[in-house]
Design an enzyme around this catalytic site. Structure first.
Site, PDB file in Angstrom:
ATOM      1  CD  GLU A   1     -18.991  -2.993   9.674  1.00  9.62           C
ATOM      2  OE1 GLU A   1     -18.352  -2.048   8.955  1.00  9.62           O
ATOM      3  OE2 GLU A   1     -19.347  -4.100   9.041  1.00  9.62           O
TER       4      GLU A   1
ATOM      5  NE  ARG B   1     -21.628  -3.997   5.502  1.00  8.62           N
ATOM      6  CZ  ARG B   1     -20.359  -4.347   4.858  1.00  8.62           C
ATOM      7  NH1 ARG B   1     -19.252  -3.937   5.614  1.00  8.62           N
ATOM      8  NH2 ARG B   1     -20.499  -4.943   3.822  1.00  8.62           N
TER       9      ARG B   1
ATOM     10  CE  LYS C   1      -4.158   1.503   2.369  1.00  9.60           C
ATOM     11  NZ  LYS C   1      -5.122   1.055   3.464  1.00  9.60           N
TER      12      LYS C   1
END
Length: 636
Positions: free
Chosen positions: A367, A395, A282
């Site tokens: 979540e 969610r 990244k």
């Protein structure tokens, strides 16, 4: 940008030599740093997938072959290679979306920007191809190691693996991070694969060594080679995937174009579900990102391209106010613990984690699990604070309802980025929470209007030990304090009703201000006053349940107006209307909020103007309503 400007579609890549492809990768990185530094956006993730995206488009024939990106914030390179090279208004009104967008290109198949969903899409698309007789159209799903921590990804894997003839290529973009470093058992498994030299190298050594051993060497080698599957699991335990029925290829250097193309070509030709495990970095190629340990420039604002430093700094934001108060609470109460879903820094819990490392739990992009785990913590006497973006609480609704509220557990959910967030588009506007949470029995919901109220209402929330509590606030810089001038029940009066010249004790309008809309409501009252219309402005602070003093206060006015940074359907305005009806207070009520539409990306200010949530818009409509009521009164 000599090469990049020649790329108008994926097939233009076919004419480039290996040397030119390497040059193109560097051009793309330079383009991303230069352009995204001007607009802000997801820089680090895209710098990490340059070679991977080039290889995908050389091996697969998009859009005939469907290439899907989980979450989608790593799709900038994909946009560049599919003819979208004007990044001058990235994430701005009229410019490119920061995520895949079907309105932009036939190469963008899905617009998911909530994580862990892409494998479900891939499963459905591949099954549809099979039913329709398209046997030669692989579906490619690019998913990060962070998104693989989400339960939905594993539900989909279970189904994909069961269909042995579905040509689904799952590309795991393994950079050890979602926002911050990826955690959990899967992350540890992938780390094992990353650090393994590989069983083939081991077998190569074994062949050379054992075949030099007199008499028994060859036999030993053949036995060893026959135990290939066992060795594979021992040396590089990709067996976790293969035991599911998924062919595994990797780990592959995600910045080696030759290796990537070779692996992807093999995967394409296999004809069944395949995982291609790619190791990427990244922020690769941009020193400022590579040296940023927090999130490798996952998402940046406008920055100086050479240093990576912000061009301008803003005031304190809502998130940091919450983060500071959490540390203060943690020092005062040993029972306070915190949970994050792979977003430690974005939701402001990093200071708490530093101060109390044994009382912070990062559950990954999960979540639902976060809510149920919090229920368990609360059952055993702790008070969990679950911090997520408002849009992501959707969610976990079932878990909030059936696992926390049903059990009357003291869990506090803190919702960052509530209301209109703007530039990240439809998926990130936090416009659903105050509607869906209205139906949860016993839940209490706070909407702070300023930093002082964030601190105060967070403290009030964690005092509740027999019901879920929610504290929701906006994105960005928090404005100046909005002082109360009085109190009615539990509500703050922000503007009192001035005495009317005609002696009527009733004011014209009661404006109920929700959360960060307080400055807009006060400005609306000023505009109405300029037209001779009197108004009281109150902030309920806790919008669920509706304050029992509200019906009585409403009865002292001719009109009730609610203003909320939430969807109108089933929101605070609807709850107040129902409360007034139940109390027999029959008054005209106007509810101002966000229309139930998916809003295009633009700045918060532009969106608020488009949907009529500005003071002039509200004042104009309220003035017209009051005028109509006055006219009817005269006629009567």
């Amino acid at each position: 940008m000599a090469l990049l400007t020649r790329i108008r579609g994926p097939r233009d890549l076919d004419r480039l030599t290996p040397a030119q492809l390497a040059d193109l990768a560097e051009e793309i990185r330079g383009f991303l740093v230069e352009e995204v530094s001007k607009t802000g956006g997801h820089l680090g993730p895209n710098l990490g997938v340059v070679e991977l995206t080039i290889a995908l488009h050389r091996v697969f024939d998009s859009p005939r072959d469907r290439i899907l990106f989980d979450t989608g914030h790593q799709s900038y390179v994909h946009k560049l290679l599919t003819g979208r090279q004007d990044f001058s208004r990235l994430k701005m009104k009229g410019g490119l979306s920061g995520y895949p967008s079907r309105a932009e290109s036939e190469h963008d198949v899905i617009e998911n920007s909530h994580a862990s969903t892409v494998l479900g899409y891939a499963d459905g698309l591949a099954k549809a191809n099979k039913i329709q007789g398209h046997r030669d159209r692989p579906v490619v799903a690019v998913i990060g190691d962070g998104a693989l921590t989400g339960g939905m990804a594993w539900e989909a894997l279970n189904n994909i693996a069961d269909a042995k003839d579905l040509p689904v290529v799952i590309v795991v973009n393994d950079n050890e991070r979602s926002y911050s470093p990826t955690i959990g058992g899967l992350a540890n498994h992938l780390a094992t694969l990353r650090t393994t030299q590989g069983y083939e190298r081991f077998l190569s050594w074994g062949k050379d060594a054992l075949q030099r051993t007199p008499v028994v060497g060859q036999q030993l080698f053949e036995t060893l080679h026959g135990a290939k599957k066992g060795l594979k699991d021992f040396i590089a335990p990709q067996g976790m995937f293969e035991d599911l029925g998924l062919k595994y290829i990797g780990p592959i250097d995600g910045h080696d174009l030759t290796a990537l193309e070779s692996a992807l070509t093999k995967a394409r030709g296999f004809g069944g579900p395949v995982i291609v495990h790619c190791l990427t970095e990244k922020g690769r190629g941009y020193h400022a990102a590579e040296n940023n340990d927090e999130d490798r420039f996952h998402a940046v604002g406008v920055i100086h391209p050479e240093t990576g430093l912000p061009i301008k700094t803003s005031g304190k934001d809502w998130t940091s106010v919450f983060g500071e108060e959490m540390v203060a609470l943690g020092r005062e109460r040993r029972d306070i613990v915190a949970i994050t879903a792979a977003m430690l820094h974005p939701v402001g819990l990093a200071p708490f984690a530093k101060a109390f490392p044994n009382r912070i739990f990062d559950v990954g992009i999960a979540e639902q699990h976060a809510a149920v785990s919090a229920a368990g913590l609360a059952t055993n006497g702790l008070h969990p604070v679950v911090a997520v973006y408002a849009t992501f609480l959707n969610r976990a609704f079932d878990q909030v309802l059936m696992d926390v509220a049903l059990h009357k557990l003291g869990v506090t959910f803190v919702l960052d980025r509530a209301g209109v967030t703007g530039t990240d588009g439809a998926s990130h506007n936090g416009m659903w929470d105050m509607s869906i949470l209205q139906v949860v029995p016993g839940l209490r919901l706070a909407a702070p209007r300023d930093a002082d109220q964030v601190r105060a209402q967070l403290r009030e929330a964690v005092e509740v030990d027999d019901a879920p509590t929610v504290v929701r606030y906006s994105k960005g810089t928090v404005g100046p304090a909005v002082p109360a001038v009085g109190k009615v029940g539990g509500m703050d009066v922000l503007r009192e009703n001035p005495a009317r010249e005609d002696g009527d004790r009733r004011a014209d309008v009661l404006i109920v201000s929700v959360g960060a809309m307080a400055p807009v409501c006060l400005e609306t009252a000023e505009l109405l006053a300029a037209e001779g219309i009197t108004a009281t402005v109150v902030d309920p602070r806790w919008v669920k349940p509706v304050d029992p003093a509200l019906p009585g206060l409403a009865a002292e006015h001719r009109v009730v107006v609610t203003v909320e940074d939430n969807g109108r359907a089933g929101g605070v305005g609807s709850a107040i209307a129902q409360t007034l009806r139940d109390a027999g207070v029959d008054l005209p009520l106007r509810d101002f909020g966000i229309p139930q539409e998916f809003l295009d990306h633009a700045s918060r200010g532009e969106i608020m103007a488009e949907i009529g949530l500005t003071a002039p818009d509200i004042a104009r409509q309220v003035s017209a309503l009051v005028s109509r009521l006055g006219a009817r009164a005269v006629q009567a």
